[in-house]
Write a protein that holds these residues in place. Structure first.
Motif: not given
Length: 243
Positions: A75-82, A84-89
């Motif tokens: 789960i990522g919030f704000s910059m943490g969302g980006l 999190a997206a990197y980790l998901a890839v």
């Protein structure tokens, strides 16, 4: 065992996702990790910290969870969302939740409204009671320009890989967010490669979406999404909120 990594935003701390962390701890037996990114926390020390340091720290925390847990969500919030997206890839994450994810940032219309309220509070002698002013005045003072550059570099480097996200993804965005505009959520929804994606707009929520008045419903939707096998049923209900 299920593990869940929760990542806060730029110039923030785990406080930003704390209500969601508490909710998940109360309603599950999952192992929840909410680390503090380098240079962040209650006292900002961002000088000399690079965006790769934030990603590396998140990677290390994810690897720790993966050693102990068979299934891991991010789960990522704000910059943490980006991040999190990197980790998901790049890692075998099972599901992804993006909250006010900063693929775009600064909502001029809402920011103007927020500033207008600050001006009114100034004339009324009530500026010190304005939550937004109190929250961001110290951050602005303690954030070096170099750190802002690192944040922007992170965004520009991660946006192109969003299309590589192939896991079920839940996106939530506050419509009254003065930092991240609604078009950011729409962009992410349309850009990511997975067919299993959900989007939820919260009308009265500002940027701090985990602290909004509607957070109980949001948290329930997130838990339902993470608990479902594909998230398909939840997707049908939430699509009514998609613009």
């Amino acid at each position: 065992m299920i593990g869940c990594l929760c990542i806060h935003g730029f110039t923030g701390s785990p406080y930003e996702v704390e209500p969601l962390v508490d909710f998940l701890k109360e309603h599950t037996n999952w192992e929840i990790a909410a680390p503090t990114l380098p240079g962040h926390g209650e006292t900002l020390q961002l000088k000399g910290v690079r965006y790769k340091d934030w990603i590396k720290h998140a990677e290390e925390e994810l690897k720790k969870l993966m050693k102990r847990c068979e299934t891991v969500y991010v789960i990522g919030f704000s910059m943490g969302g980006l991040i999190a997206a990197y980790l998901a890839v790049n890692y075998p994450v099972k599901k992804l939740v993006l909250l006010s994810a900063a693929a775009y940032y600064v909502n001029p219309k809402q920011l103007a409204a927020d500033i207008g309220k600050m001006v009114k509070d100034t004339f009324r002698g009530e500026l010190q009671n304005n939550d937004l002013f109190l929250r961001y005045k110290k951050k602005i003072k303690d954030t070096p320009i170099s750190a802002t550059f690192q944040f922007r570099t992170l965004v520009s480097n991660i946006r192109p890989i969003l299309e590589k996200i192939e896991i079920p993804t839940f996106i939530a965005q506050g419509e009254a967010d003065g930092i991240v505009p609604s078009k950011s959520a729409k962009y992410i929804y349309e850009k990511i490669g997975t067919e299993h994606k959900n989007i939820k707009y919260i009308k009265k929520s500002g940027h701090m979406i985990c602290h909004c008045d509607e957070n109980e419903e949001l948290f329930s939707d997130i838990l339902e999404f993470l608990s479902l096998e594909t998230g398909t049923n939840l997707n049908k209900r939430l699509m009514n909120n998609y613009k």
